[in-house]
Motif scaffolding. Structure first.
Motif, PDB file in Angstrom:
ATOM      1  N   GLU A  90      36.852  -4.265 -37.186  1.00 15.71           N
ATOM      2  CA  GLU A  90      37.837  -3.643 -37.972  1.00 15.71           C
ATOM      3  C   GLU A  90      37.481  -2.471 -38.598  1.00 15.71           C
ATOM      4  O   GLU A  90      36.206  -2.259 -38.868  1.00 15.71           O
ATOM      5  N   THR A  91      38.181  -1.416 -38.816  1.00 18.26           N
ATOM      6  CA  THR A  91      37.732  -0.079 -39.506  1.00 18.26           C
ATOM      7  C   THR A  91      38.161  -0.114 -41.002  1.00 18.26           C
ATOM      8  O   THR A  91      39.214  -0.638 -41.492  1.00 18.26           O
ATOM      9  N   PRO A  92      37.807   0.735 -41.670  1.00 16.38           N
ATOM     10  CA  PRO A  92      36.650   1.573 -41.313  1.00 16.38           C
ATOM     11  C   PRO A  92      35.271   0.954 -41.491  1.00 16.38           C
ATOM     12  O   PRO A  92      35.274  -0.247 -42.251  1.00 16.38           O
ATOM     13  N   CYS A  93      34.281   1.042 -40.772  1.00 20.91           N
ATOM     14  CA  CYS A  93      32.974   0.296 -40.843  1.00 20.91           C
ATOM     15  C   CYS A  93      31.970   1.324 -40.217  1.00 20.91           C
ATOM     16  O   CYS A  93      32.161   2.447 -39.685  1.00 20.91           O
ATOM     17  N   ILE A  94      30.700   0.847 -40.762  1.00 19.09           N
ATOM     18  CA  ILE A  94      29.560   1.804 -40.246  1.00 19.09           C
ATOM     19  C   ILE A  94      28.961   1.214 -39.231  1.00 19.09           C
ATOM     20  O   ILE A  94      28.648   0.065 -38.910  1.00 19.09           O
ATOM     21  N   VAL A  95      28.830   2.000 -38.252  1.00 14.75           N
ATOM     22  CA  VAL A  95      27.784   1.506 -36.908  1.00 14.75           C
ATOM     23  C   VAL A  95      26.579   2.134 -36.709  1.00 14.75           C
ATOM     24  O   VAL A  95      26.437   3.530 -37.162  1.00 14.75           O
ATOM     25  N   ILE A  96      25.589   1.437 -36.466  1.00 15.69           N
ATOM     26  CA  ILE A  96      24.283   2.027 -36.465  1.00 15.69           C
ATOM     27  C   ILE A  96      23.704   1.782 -34.794  1.00 15.69           C
ATOM     28  O   ILE A  96      23.896   0.618 -34.298  1.00 15.69           O
ATOM     29  N   ASP A  97      23.449   2.981 -34.242  1.00 15.45           N
ATOM     30  CA  ASP A  97      22.847   2.689 -32.932  1.00 15.45           C
ATOM     31  C   ASP A  97      21.493   2.450 -32.823  1.00 15.45           C
ATOM     32  O   ASP A  97      20.604   3.228 -33.261  1.00 15.45           O
ATOM     33  N   LEU A 140      28.243   2.171 -49.971  1.00 18.54           N
ATOM     34  CA  LEU A 140      29.472   1.864 -50.234  1.00 18.54           C
ATOM     35  C   LEU A 140      29.734   0.792 -49.393  1.00 18.54           C
ATOM     36  O   LEU A 140      31.033  -0.052 -49.578  1.00 18.54           O
ATOM     37  N   HIS A 141      29.234   0.303 -48.272  1.00 20.12           N
ATOM     38  CA  HIS A 141      29.395  -0.561 -47.308  1.00 20.12           C
ATOM     39  C   HIS A 141      28.809  -2.196 -47.859  1.00 20.12           C
ATOM     40  O   HIS A 141      27.425  -2.036 -47.971  1.00 20.12           O
ATOM     41  N   ASN A 142      29.478  -3.153 -47.744  1.00 20.58           N
ATOM     42  CA  ASN A 142      28.770  -4.575 -47.871  1.00 20.58           C
ATOM     43  C   ASN A 142      28.178  -5.066 -46.511  1.00 20.58           C
ATOM     44  O   ASN A 142      27.255  -5.407 -46.792  1.00 20.58           O
ATOM     45  N   LYS A 143      28.223  -4.348 -45.399  1.00 22.20           N
ATOM     46  CA  LYS A 143      27.793  -4.638 -44.189  1.00 22.20           C
ATOM     47  C   LYS A 143      27.935  -3.558 -43.218  1.00 22.20           C
ATOM     48  O   LYS A 143      28.648  -2.536 -43.349  1.00 22.20           O
ATOM     49  N   VAL A 144      26.918  -3.509 -42.212  1.00 20.35           N
ATOM     50  CA  VAL A 144      26.946  -2.505 -41.023  1.00 20.35           C
ATOM     51  C   VAL A 144      26.977  -3.235 -39.612  1.00 20.35           C
ATOM     52  O   VAL A 144      26.589  -4.533 -39.835  1.00 20.35           O
ATOM     53  N   TYR A 145      27.164  -2.564 -38.725  1.00 22.89           N
ATOM     54  CA  TYR A 145      27.162  -3.240 -37.437  1.00 22.89           C
ATOM     55  C   TYR A 145      25.771  -2.478 -36.613  1.00 22.89           C
ATOM     56  O   TYR A 145      26.177  -1.314 -36.532  1.00 22.89           O
ATOM     57  N   LEU A 146      25.314  -3.236 -36.118  1.00 25.32           N
ATOM     58  CA  LEU A 146      24.259  -2.775 -35.147  1.00 25.32           C
ATOM     59  C   LEU A 146      24.394  -2.883 -33.876  1.00 25.32           C
ATOM     60  O   LEU A 146      24.441  -3.940 -33.293  1.00 25.32           O
ATOM     61  N   LEU A 147      24.496  -1.646 -33.367  1.00 23.08           N
ATOM     62  CA  LEU A 147      24.770  -1.765 -31.768  1.00 23.08           C
ATOM     63  C   LEU A 147      23.651  -1.582 -30.922  1.00 23.08           C
ATOM     64  O   LEU A 147      22.986  -0.619 -30.949  1.00 23.08           O
ATOM     65  N   GLU A 148      23.325  -2.650 -30.241  1.00 26.17           N
ATOM     66  CA  GLU A 148      22.368  -2.968 -29.286  1.00 26.17           C
ATOM     67  C   GLU A 148      22.898  -2.544 -27.989  1.00 26.17           C
ATOM     68  O   GLU A 148      24.039  -1.969 -27.725  1.00 26.17           O
ATOM     69  N   GLU A 149      22.076  -2.944 -26.971  1.00 28.28           N
ATOM     70  CA  GLU A 149      22.196  -2.549 -25.742  1.00 28.28           C
ATOM     71  C   GLU A 149      23.542  -3.004 -25.349  1.00 28.28           C
ATOM     72  O   GLU A 149      24.641  -1.961 -24.982  1.00 28.28           O
ATOM     73  N   ASP A 150      24.050  -4.123 -25.145  1.00 25.78           N
ATOM     74  CA  ASP A 150      25.325  -4.568 -24.948  1.00 25.78           C
ATOM     75  C   ASP A 150      25.966  -5.466 -25.947  1.00 25.78           C
ATOM     76  O   ASP A 150      26.984  -6.427 -25.572  1.00 25.78           O
ATOM     77  N   ARG A 151      25.557  -5.575 -27.216  1.00 27.16           N
ATOM     78  CA  ARG A 151      26.487  -6.520 -28.309  1.00 27.16           C
ATOM     79  C   ARG A 151      25.975  -5.581 -29.716  1.00 27.16           C
ATOM     80  O   ARG A 151      25.535  -4.486 -29.875  1.00 27.16           O
ATOM     81  N   VAL A 152      27.029  -6.159 -30.424  1.00 24.05           N
ATOM     82  CA  VAL A 152      27.018  -5.625 -31.716  1.00 24.05           C
ATOM     83  C   VAL A 152      26.776  -6.675 -32.812  1.00 24.05           C
ATOM     84  O   VAL A 152      27.126  -7.944 -32.492  1.00 24.05           O
ATOM     85  N   ARG A 153      25.812  -6.405 -33.688  1.00 25.55           N
ATOM     86  CA  ARG A 153      25.387  -7.370 -34.617  1.00 25.55           C
ATOM     87  C   ARG A 153      25.659  -6.867 -35.884  1.00 25.55           C
ATOM     88  O   ARG A 153      25.331  -6.009 -36.352  1.00 25.55           O
ATOM     89  N   GLN A 154      26.329  -7.833 -36.918  1.00 31.33           N
ATOM     90  CA  GLN A 154      26.510  -7.829 -38.159  1.00 31.33           C
ATOM     91  C   GLN A 154      25.520  -7.725 -39.183  1.00 31.33           C
ATOM     92  O   GLN A 154      24.801  -8.631 -39.274  1.00 31.33           O
ATOM     93  N   LEU A 155      25.004  -6.780 -40.128  1.00 32.32           N
ATOM     94  CA  LEU A 155      23.925  -7.108 -40.839  1.00 32.32           C
ATOM     95  C   LEU A 155      24.633  -6.695 -42.198  1.00 32.32           C
ATOM     96  O   LEU A 155      25.248  -5.875 -42.499  1.00 32.32           O
ATOM     97  N   ASP A 156      24.067  -7.540 -43.220  1.00 32.61           N
ATOM     98  CA  ASP A 156      24.468  -7.427 -44.614  1.00 32.61           C
ATOM     99  C   ASP A 156      23.530  -6.117 -45.186  1.00 32.61           C
ATOM    100  O   ASP A 156      22.454  -6.119 -44.971  1.00 32.61           O
TER     101      ASP A 156
END
Lengths: 380, 380
Positions: A19-26, A356-372
């Motif tokens: 869901e957006t908006p959200c932060i993604v970290i590569d 500003l964000h409660n969580k971010v999404y860590l984008l690893e090779e083939d998956r995305v992981r939620q981090l608080d």
């Protein structure tokens, strides 16, 4: 912007469900940033103590330490507590502690972890620190903060030797270093010449440390440097530690300082176009000032950033205005943004944006992981 | 500022134990604000549907409803979910929904509570809403958002009748109203003439509603108005609902619009002086851009606010610069601020400031109660 459209990778399919908006970290880009700065510090022969205010996540602090950092920096006692809870055992609270209750919390923390250092910048602060340390029966390691021109906290440079003598003489305190935050400042003005700024900052601090040592106070640490200036400050002989923060993700500010390229920015906001009127050059994304921090404003010195972020999918578009939940884009002819389209935006300042964000999404090779974002909003 | 130093009450002793920086809400002032706006709406014969983005707390939403509000407004599906979890059963998501996953969440929510309304502003959005509503076998009540000049979301005013026809004709959707957010805008420019702005907004919307009704679409709701303009928009015959948000706490922006006096601001930041150099007119408090939102910048139109907040204990001091955890005050000769002193600061914009805090403290007669900001950071 050093970025060209050619370097933009398509949106990873693993992000489709977010869901957006959200932060993604590569993750790969972040790991490269962490390794590069650790290597720079090693080469310069200084310790690296990253400021965790950028990411506010113990997991990432651990990655920095595994890559070679000697400990971390935080701004607040509550941030330090979260980091200690997350397994970090060498923490510098680079902020002058003045409230008794917080000093007590710092002492409690100091009993739990291998190394805690706190800031001091005034006689009043030093006397409270000393009194509480005595009453708790636990000495505190302190560093004296120096104002090297930013006019923020920090003892005035001119009077610092006197204050160092006073702090050194107080029971319950162990003065082991001096530190400063100067940022990109030269001759009192914001500058883009970060090499000159970093070297001047290092030189001022080393000169002061020498005078303090000549007065018989055995300082170990001379701690300086931000993400843009740290690399240069680290090269000044006598500097022992740098404290960059933003480098872990990088952002538009660092791109404009020339510290990195846009494709070295590990974090971006993933947003959705909600409204589009291409014939009027107008589009709106679903993130505004509660999604993108507004502390680094467009069109201000020294960087004169264009808008509030850089839209990877439409680099000519200007993120011109924000209300709380709306980001207004001024688009150029030919920009194709329809309601429902997703875009990635590199914000002007990632530290305050992450907060500003409660969580971010860590984008690893083939998956995305939620981090608080464990320490977000930790203001105390 | 309409405030004079004479009206400043001393700091309540119940606040002595709080760590800073933190937000304190004066319960009595807040209750008076809630009652006053409910009364204004009653007198004007319009419904009140307060925007909960200001407080983000179900408890306060309930107080607004008990005082006479007919329901609440939110910006995001995730905010709506938090409010429903907290017992609110009449919610308007005043935002164009475009993502299928969010529309599904809205439909789920709509099955749980008495009344849910969502925004739509484009043909694309309307078609997705219709498709998902049909596939979920549950109709959605929608309102058409109109752009009355702010150039944000909202269908262009000129084409709105056509879009209303389309939405009205789509299966699964029940078009029951139109809404707009215009803010303090007149002839396309920011204005301090909020009476003229509010009346113009109301008149534009009523005129459009009449045309839509003449086309055979039985609109009930004409929903308008912000905290500065709502009182005036409410007086326009044909307006049925206002959606002010900020009024619950008030802030420096509303003081400058003339909506309230500074002592009607219910929320302030309690901060501690960490550094003070009175001879240089310099002091620093322990809150910066992660404590005070920076979306309403000083020295910008129409208000030309002075600094980032109004310091009750030192009204002549200018909160001139913010870094993440530092607020730099330029003080006047004679200002007495020593390290450890506590000050109360009314921020420029309370909505985005509350969103920076995990919790607030509610100051009742003789006690202080911690409230979680349940929907803070709810961006989805």
């Amino acid at each position: 912007m050093t970025q060209s459209q050619g370097t933009v990778q398509p949106l990873h399919p693993a992000l489709a469900g977010l869901e957006t908006p959200c932060i993604v970290i590569d993750a790969a880009v972040m790991e490269a940033n962490i390794a590069q700065t650790a290597q720079l510090a090693r080469q310069a022969g200084v310790k690296l103590r990253p400021h965790a205010k950028t990411h506010k996540m113990p997991l990432i602090a651990k990655m920095q330490i595994e890559a070679g950092a000697h400990g971390i920096t935080v701004a607040k006692v509550s941030e330090a507590e979260i980091m200690a809870d997350g397994g970090i055992d060498d923490i510098f609270i680079a902020y002058p502690l003045i409230a008794e209750s917080k000093i007590r919390r710092a002492i409690l923390l100091s009993k739990r972890i291998a190394n805690l250092i706190v800031g001091v910048d005034s006689e009043e602060g030093a006397r409270v620190l000393s009194r509480v340390a005595i009453s708790e029966g636990h000495p505190l390691q302190v560093r004296l903060e120096i104002d090297t021109g930013l006019r923020r906290t920090g003892a005035p440079y001119e009077g610092a030797l006197e204050l160092a003598r006073l702090v050194h003489g107080l029971e319950g305190l162990r003065l082991t270093g001096i530190y400063t935050f100067r940022g990109a400042l030269l001759d009192g003005q914001p500058t883009k010449d970060i090499e000159a700024a970093g070297k001047a900052e290092g030189a001022m601090m080393v000169e002061l440390a020498e005078r303090i040592r000549e007065a018989g106070i055995p300082l170990q640490d001379v701690s300086v440097g931000s993400s843009p200036t740290g690399t240069y400050a680290a090269t000044v002989p006598g500097v022992t530690e740098i404290r960059p923060g933003t480098y872990v993700f990088q952002d538009r500010t660092l791109v404009e300082f020339g510290t990195c390229a846009i494709d070295q920015c590990a974090a971006y906001v993933l947003a959705t176009v909600v409204t589009s009127r291409p014939e009027e050059g107008h589009a709106v994304i679903d993130g505004g000032s509660k999604t993108f921090a507004t502390d680094v404003q467009p069109n201000t010195n020294p960087l004169q950033l264009r808008g509030f972020g850089h839209v990877l999918e439409a680099p000519g578009a200007l993120l011109e205005r924000l209300s709380e939940e709306h980001g207004m884009l001024r688009t150029t002819p030919g920009t194709s943004l329809a309601p429902g389209d997703r875009v990635r935006v590199i914000p002007n300042h990632i530290c305050s944006t992450i907060n500003l964000h409660n969580k971010v999404y860590l984008l690893e090779e083939d998956r995305v992981r939620q981090l608080d974002v464990a320490a977000r909003g930790m203001l105390e």
